[in-house]
Design a protein around this motif. Sequence first.
Motif, short mmCIF file in Angstrom:
data_model
loop_
_atom_site.label_atom_id
_atom_site.label_comp_id
_atom_site.label_asym_id
_atom_site.label_seq_id
_atom_site.Cartn_x
_atom_site.Cartn_y
_atom_site.Cartn_z
N ASP A 111 0.87 -1.19 0.00
CA ASP A 111 0.00 0.00 0.00
C ASP A 111 0.90 1.23 0.00
OD1 ASP A 111 -2.08 1.81 0.51
OD2 ASP A 111 -2.57 0.99 2.48
N HIS A 183 -0.97 1.59 9.47
CA HIS A 183 -1.54 0.30 9.88
C HIS A 183 -0.61 -0.85 9.55
CE1 HIS A 183 -2.56 -0.12 5.56
NE2 HIS A 183 -2.78 1.17 5.64
N HIS A 190 -5.46 -3.94 5.54
CA HIS A 190 -5.51 -3.20 6.80
C HIS A 190 -5.49 -4.17 7.97
CE1 HIS A 190 -7.59 0.34 4.63
NE2 HIS A 190 -6.32 0.62 4.83
N ALA A 214 2.27 -0.02 6.95
CA ALA A 214 2.02 1.05 6.00
C ALA A 214 1.98 2.34 6.81
CB ALA A 214 0.70 0.83 5.27
N GLU A 216 1.62 6.40 6.88
CA GLU A 216 0.98 7.34 5.96
C GLU A 216 0.60 8.66 6.61
OE1 GLU A 216 -2.80 5.98 4.39
OE2 GLU A 216 -2.72 4.20 5.63
N GLU A 247 2.65 7.87 1.55
CA GLU A 247 2.62 6.57 2.22
C GLU A 247 3.61 5.60 1.58
OE1 GLU A 247 -1.17 4.58 1.85
OE2 GLU A 247 -0.66 3.09 3.37
MG MG Z 1 -2.73 2.71 3.87
#
Ligand code: MG
Length: 264
Positions: A111, A183, A190, A214, A216, A247
């Motif tokens: 991500d 996350h 997620h 991830a 962000e 991110e």
């Molecule tokens: Mg994300």
Amino acid sequence: MIEILNARQLEHARSAGAIVGATLQALRERVTAGVNLLEIDEWARQLIVQAGAQSCYVDYAPSFGNGPFGHYICTAVNDAVLHGMPHDYALQPGDLLTLDLAVLKDGIAADAAISFVVGPETPGANGNPEAPEGAALIAVTERALAAGIEVARSGNRIGDISHAIGTVLTDAGYLVNTEFGGHGIGTTMHGDPHVPNIGRPSRGYKLRPGLLLALEPWVMADTDVLITDPDGWTLRSATGCRTAHTEHTIAITEGEPEILTLPR
Ligand code: MG
């Protein structure tokens, strides 16, 4: 659930991350004023398919949305910042665009998000009066992400990352929204732990090798309050101010954090 990936899963994460990084770079190179957000969505679909990956977004239907997302990438323009649903809009010079993309490859997700100002290239050039403010917003999220990655090391804690990110954002004079942050990521897009974009050092889950995060950081120029579009997805600044979001997916290792979503 917090996932710790094995060596084979980490290899898949590297593949997924490289696809995300390369796709975002390819899209950035193709996006100019006049391009429609729906074209970007179609390009993203094609690039994901060509790479042999699967979209994490198209069937994604969390509790807060109105059914499946139905698109392949998030496109957020100017005051839109998170979960931007592609719609029929042709980009204007000076628009601040955020592209957020997640894919699965061999069962592992990656991500990443980038923000950039749609041409002309020179900030502040004719027809692009908003570029300097946009460039500053983007730069602070990039600096915050770098600071968070720097402390994402085995033995440190989630709070150390949150503190590093939040310090950059608040020192630059921005308010930090705590509803949405980074996350854990792995077999799903997620996962736990949540990584707030502000926090106290030495608190929270202790990082260990094999954990993917991830990270962000995102900001809005003059508020920390979000409003939701009628589409049930797109989140905008309550004041209409501009926003930015950056991110990467990273892996905690025995040594340096490994950034997985750089183009390779
Ligand atoms: Mg994300």
